[in-house]
Design a protein around this motif. Structure first.
Motif, PDB file in Angstrom:
ATOM      1  N   MET A 175       7.550  -2.323  -6.691  1.00  0.00           N
ATOM      2  CA  MET A 175       7.760  -2.809  -5.317  1.00  0.00           C
ATOM      3  C   MET A 175       6.446  -3.301  -4.727  1.00  0.00           C
ATOM      4  SD  MET A 175      10.603  -0.517  -3.338  1.00  0.00           S
ATOM      5  CE  MET A 175      10.085   1.105  -3.809  1.00  0.00           C
ATOM      6  N   ALA A 176       5.353  -2.577  -5.023  1.00  0.00           N
ATOM      7  CA  ALA A 176       4.043  -3.005  -4.516  1.00  0.00           C
ATOM      8  C   ALA A 176       3.677  -4.371  -5.077  1.00  0.00           C
ATOM      9  CB  ALA A 176       2.978  -1.972  -4.869  1.00  0.00           C
ATOM     10  N   ALA A 177       3.876  -4.550  -6.366  1.00  0.00           N
ATOM     11  CA  ALA A 177       3.558  -5.836  -6.990  1.00  0.00           C
ATOM     12  C   ALA A 177       4.442  -6.948  -6.444  1.00  0.00           C
ATOM     13  CB  ALA A 177       3.714  -5.731  -8.506  1.00  0.00           C
TER      14      ALA A 177
ATOM     15  N   LEU B 296       0.824  -1.217   0.000  1.00  0.00           N
ATOM     16  CA  LEU B 296       0.000   0.000   0.000  1.00  0.00           C
ATOM     17  C   LEU B 296       0.858   1.267   0.000  1.00  0.00           C
ATOM     18  CD1 LEU B 296      -2.842  -0.995   2.490  1.00  0.00           C
ATOM     19  CD2 LEU B 296      -3.048  -0.580   0.027  1.00  0.00           C
ATOM     20  N   LEU B 297       1.891   1.259   0.808  1.00  0.00           N
ATOM     21  CA  LEU B 297       2.776   2.412   0.909  1.00  0.00           C
ATOM     22  C   LEU B 297       3.483   2.687  -0.410  1.00  0.00           C
ATOM     23  CD1 LEU B 297       4.032   4.453   2.976  1.00  0.00           C
ATOM     24  CD2 LEU B 297       5.861   2.777   3.271  1.00  0.00           C
ATOM     25  N   THR B 298       4.071   1.666  -1.004  1.00  0.00           N
ATOM     26  CA  THR B 298       4.812   1.874  -2.249  1.00  0.00           C
ATOM     27  C   THR B 298       3.889   2.106  -3.434  1.00  0.00           C
ATOM     28  OG1 THR B 298       5.034  -0.522  -2.553  1.00  0.00           O
ATOM     29  CG2 THR B 298       6.867   0.635  -1.479  1.00  0.00           C
ATOM     30  N   ALA B 299       2.703   1.501  -3.432  1.00  0.00           N
ATOM     31  CA  ALA B 299       1.745   1.768  -4.515  1.00  0.00           C
ATOM     32  C   ALA B 299       1.273   3.215  -4.466  1.00  0.00           C
ATOM     33  CB  ALA B 299       0.557   0.818  -4.419  1.00  0.00           C
ATOM     34  N   ALA B 300       1.039   3.737  -3.276  1.00  0.00           N
ATOM     35  CA  ALA B 300       0.633   5.144  -3.151  1.00  0.00           C
ATOM     36  C   ALA B 300       1.739   6.074  -3.639  1.00  0.00           C
ATOM     37  CB  ALA B 300       0.269   5.465  -1.702  1.00  0.00           C
ATOM     38  N   ALA B 301       2.981   5.763  -3.282  1.00  0.00           N
ATOM     39  CA  ALA B 301       4.107   6.585  -3.744  1.00  0.00           C
ATOM     40  C   ALA B 301       4.253   6.482  -5.257  1.00  0.00           C
ATOM     41  CB  ALA B 301       5.399   6.162  -3.048  1.00  0.00           C
ATOM     42  N   GLY B 302       4.156   5.284  -5.797  1.00  0.00           N
ATOM     43  CA  GLY B 302       4.252   5.099  -7.248  1.00  0.00           C
ATOM     44  C   GLY B 302       3.140   5.798  -7.989  1.00  0.00           C
ATOM     45  N   ALA B 303       1.917   5.729  -7.454  1.00  0.00           N
ATOM     46  CA  ALA B 303       0.788   6.418  -8.091  1.00  0.00           C
ATOM     47  C   ALA B 303       0.974   7.931  -8.041  1.00  0.00           C
ATOM     48  CB  ALA B 303      -0.515   6.014  -7.408  1.00  0.00           C
ATOM     49  N   SER B 304       1.516   8.425  -6.948  1.00  0.00           N
ATOM     50  CA  SER B 304       1.791   9.856  -6.835  1.00  0.00           C
ATOM     51  C   SER B 304       2.816  10.297  -7.876  1.00  0.00           C
ATOM     52  CB  SER B 304       2.300  10.178  -5.429  1.00  0.00           C
ATOM     53  OG  SER B 304       2.734  11.504  -5.347  1.00  0.00           O
ATOM     54  N   CYS B 305       3.860   9.506  -8.061  1.00  0.00           N
ATOM     55  CA  CYS B 305       4.879   9.815  -9.076  1.00  0.00           C
ATOM     56  C   CYS B 305       4.286   9.737 -10.478  1.00  0.00           C
ATOM     57  CB  CYS B 305       6.056   8.857  -8.957  1.00  0.00           C
ATOM     58  SG  CYS B 305       6.963   9.020  -7.418  1.00  0.00           S
ATOM     59  N   LEU B 306       3.419   8.770 -10.705  1.00  0.00           N
ATOM     60  CA  LEU B 306       2.761   8.641 -12.001  1.00  0.00           C
ATOM     61  C   LEU B 306       1.858   9.833 -12.267  1.00  0.00           C
ATOM     62  CD1 LEU B 306       2.651   6.612 -14.328  1.00  0.00           C
ATOM     63  CD2 LEU B 306       0.699   5.549 -13.194  1.00  0.00           C
ATOM     64  N   THR B 307       1.163  10.299 -11.250  1.00  0.00           N
ATOM     65  CA  THR B 307       0.307  11.478 -11.381  1.00  0.00           C
ATOM     66  C   THR B 307       1.138  12.718 -11.677  1.00  0.00           C
ATOM     67  OG1 THR B 307      -1.303  10.521  -9.880  1.00  0.00           O
ATOM     68  CG2 THR B 307      -1.424  12.892 -10.211  1.00  0.00           C
ATOM     69  N   ARG B 308       2.255  12.873 -10.987  1.00  0.00           N
ATOM     70  CA  ARG B 308       3.146  14.010 -11.261  1.00  0.00           C
ATOM     71  C   ARG B 308       3.651  13.958 -12.689  1.00  0.00           C
ATOM     72  NH1 ARG B 308       6.070  12.873  -6.726  1.00  0.00           N
ATOM     73  NH2 ARG B 308       7.923  12.508  -7.976  1.00  0.00           N
ATOM     74  N   LEU B 309       3.987  12.775 -13.157  1.00  0.00           N
ATOM     75  CA  LEU B 309       4.486  12.607 -14.514  1.00  0.00           C
ATOM     76  C   LEU B 309       3.409  12.975 -15.528  1.00  0.00           C
ATOM     77  CD1 LEU B 309       6.711  11.545 -16.433  1.00  0.00           C
ATOM     78  CD2 LEU B 309       5.652   9.299 -16.226  1.00  0.00           C
ATOM     79  N   ARG B 310       2.204  12.536 -15.259  1.00  0.00           N
ATOM     80  CA  ARG B 310       1.098  12.780 -16.196  1.00  0.00           C
ATOM     81  C   ARG B 310       0.688  14.239 -16.237  1.00  0.00           C
ATOM     82  NH1 ARG B 310      -4.950  10.626 -16.295  1.00  0.00           N
ATOM     83  NH2 ARG B 310      -5.387  11.460 -18.337  1.00  0.00           N
ATOM     84  N   HIS B 311       0.731  14.921 -15.105  1.00  0.00           N
ATOM     85  CA  HIS B 311       0.251  16.299 -15.038  1.00  0.00           C
ATOM     86  C   HIS B 311       1.332  17.351 -15.211  1.00  0.00           C
ATOM     87  CE1 HIS B 311      -3.223  14.237 -13.175  1.00  0.00           C
ATOM     88  NE2 HIS B 311      -3.848  15.090 -13.954  1.00  0.00           N
TER      89      HIS B 311
END
Length: 183
Positions: A55-57, A13-28
């Motif tokens: 890491m989450a996977a 959960l922790l690493t998926a949230a961080a990865g999703a945040s980085c993906l959002t920053r990349l997209r926006h």
């Protein structure tokens, strides 16, 4: 990975949230470079998104995925970062850090595949000196990232979205350290 199920899910959960945040920053983030460092920041966001989600996977499915898949998923970017660091002086240290992270993920996947039987509470996977060196590296990186998050140029606590990239880096360092610790 190899730890208790609850720890694996919390790490995921922790690493998926961080990865999703980085993906959002990349997209926006804007496609046109806003400065000399903008392409490097986009590259960093992409690498950190891959690492966080990977890491989450790995924390959840781990040995359920063939080692060749993990090796390809992390080995190819590691090679690309090593080549980029060798040919471009700008951002060399950051690219080398991403290469070390990707190589560490590849190492953990190969160590899981080489270990016989179930991986719950199994100690001694991999090469202890290499695991120890990676633990020292990511432990130091985590301490450095944490101290950078707490300090700004004015000497105050970084709050809001300004500290978000540093918080993601701190989260990834903690996640990598935890994954290595369970080996």
């Amino acid at each position: 990975m190899h730890g208790p199920t609850l720890v694996n899910w919390l790490l995921a959960l922790l690493t998926a949230a961080a990865g999703a945040s980085c993906l959002t920053r990349l997209r926006h983030s804007p496609c046109a470079p806003a400065g000399a460092h903008r392409p490097l920041a986009r590259e960093s966001d992409a690498a950190e998104a891959l690492m966080g989600l990977g890491m989450a996977a790995m924390a959840v499915v781990g040995a359920g995925v063939p080692a060749a898949v993990w090796a390809g998923l992390f080995g190819l970017p590691a090679t690309a970062f090593l080549l980029a660091a060798a040919h471009a002086p700008a951002g060399r240290a950051h690219r080398l850090h991403h290469a070390v992270g990707a190589l560490a993920m590849t190492y953990m996947a190969l160590a899981m595949a080489a270990a016989p039987g179930p991986h719950h509470h199994t100690a001694g996977l991999g090469l202890p000196p290499l695991t120890g060196a990676l633990l020292l590296y990511f432990g130091g990186y985590t301490l450095r990232a944490g101290s950078r998050l707490l300090r700004t140029s004015a000497g105050t606590l970084a709050v809001g979205t300004a500290g978000l990239p540093q918080a993601c880096r701190l989260t990834m360092g903690i996640g990598m350290f935890a994954m290595l610790l369970t080996m």
